[in-house]
Design an enzyme around this catalytic site. Structure first.
Site, mmCIF file in Angstrom:
data_model
loop_
_atom_site.group_PDB
_atom_site.id
_atom_site.type_symbol
_atom_site.label_atom_id
_atom_site.label_comp_id
_atom_site.label_asym_id
_atom_site.label_seq_id
_atom_site.Cartn_x
_atom_site.Cartn_y
_atom_site.Cartn_z
ATOM 1 N N LYS A 170 42.567 35.916 37.366
ATOM 2 C CA LYS A 170 43.165 35.316 38.572
ATOM 3 C C LYS A 170 44.456 34.583 38.233
ATOM 4 C CE LYS A 170 43.798 33.944 42.754
ATOM 5 N NZ LYS A 170 42.853 33.209 43.590
ATOM 6 N N LYS A 238 48.859 24.496 42.793
ATOM 7 C CA LYS A 238 47.696 24.183 41.951
ATOM 8 C C LYS A 238 47.381 25.319 40.992
ATOM 9 C CE LYS A 238 43.692 25.130 43.240
ATOM 10 N NZ LYS A 238 42.665 26.207 43.013
#
Length: 290
Positions: A170, A238
């Protein structure tokens, strides 16, 4: 299957609804009653806590904001481990640091829970359509048990490797998508500044090697000035921070990712954090004085 779902936000709510549509017995828990209500109205059972939820099911899926949230729902005073029978499979589909996923996997294994890190790509549209790309780290046995449920959530469900491997995949995805969004925004801003219609430029680029889903889908949104969040800029910020922190521990140079991370930092700092990450074009326009 008897499945529990924790985290009913922009992504989690449609994912949970897809499990219900697939005929699974679903129990949900969320911090906010308003997030739980649509699932209850659709036929889901409602648990009083993550521990209560875990006691009712054979598979727990979570989709929350960051590693501290995952830790709290899994290992907190009313966390999943407090109600889990030995052998429960817990699948976290949030995006967190690979190192955090590995630690959680070890700690949960000590409590008899088989933990999978399974972050996704595809945004809100993919969550609604059940066409997400799911990148899974963890044991083969856990993956096999979770796969029938995950296939209701994603079209491309890949077991990448051991614990933490899903989060590594990811992070790599966020490098590609983050830099891709910024590249499209820069190209459109460049075209407009040079006096050429970005819409016509996009049409030309779609027919060549510059084609990408980001150019096709996110490029369209930039042209339409559609900045409603499917994936908020602060969330991409983030995720890029996870990339850069991991690169720091590896002593790895990621210059393109670093520049992209700085742009998402600037989006949050300039009040664009709640808009979709495609709003980075607005930041570029401001920097260019247009």
């Amino acid at each position: 299957m008897k499945i529990g779902f924790i985290g009913l936000g922009i992504m989690g709510r449609p994912m949970a609804l897809n499990l219900l549509k697939g005929g699974h017995e679903l129990t949900v828990w969320g911090r906010r009653p308003e997030s739980v209500r649509p699932l209850a109205e659709a036929g889901a059972l409602v648990a009083a806590s993550p521990a209560d939820l875990a006691a009712r099911v054979e598979l727990v899926i979570s989709m929350v904001a960051d590693a501290p949230d995952v830790r709290q729902i899994m290992l907190g005073d009313q966390g999943v481990v407090q109600g889990a029978a030995s052998g429960l499979v817990a699948v976290d589909m949030s995006t967190i640091a690979p190192a955090a996923a590995r630690r959680l996997g070890l700690e949960l294994a000590e409590r008899g829970v088989d933990f999978l890190d399974a972050p996704v790509s595809g945004g809100e549209a993919g969550a609604v359509a059940g066409t997400l790309s799911v990148m899974v780290g963890g044991s083969e046995a856990g993956f096999s048990r979770a796969l029938p449920a995950l296939l209701y959530l994603g079209r491309n469900v890949i077991h990448v490797g051991e614990s933490g491997a899903g989060q590594v995949a990811k992070a790599a995805n966020q490098v590609v998508t983050g830099m891709g969004v910024l590249a499209v925004a820069e190209a459109f801003n460049f075209a407009r500044a040079a006096g050429v219609d970005p819409a016509r430029v996009r049409e030309a680029l779609l027919g060549g090697f510059a084609y990408s889903k980001i150019l096709e889908n996110h490029g369209r949104r930039m042209l339409d000035r559609d900045f409603q969040p499917g994936f908020k800029a602060w969330m991409h910020q983030k995720d890029m921070n996870i990339v850069m922190e991991t690169a720091f521990t590896l002593g790895l140079a990621l210059p393109g990712a670093a520049a992209t991370a700085q742009m998402f930092n600037a989006m949050s700092g300039s009040g664009l954090g709640e808009e979709d990450s495609v709003a980075v074009i607005k930041l570029l326009e401001q920097l260019s004085g247009s």
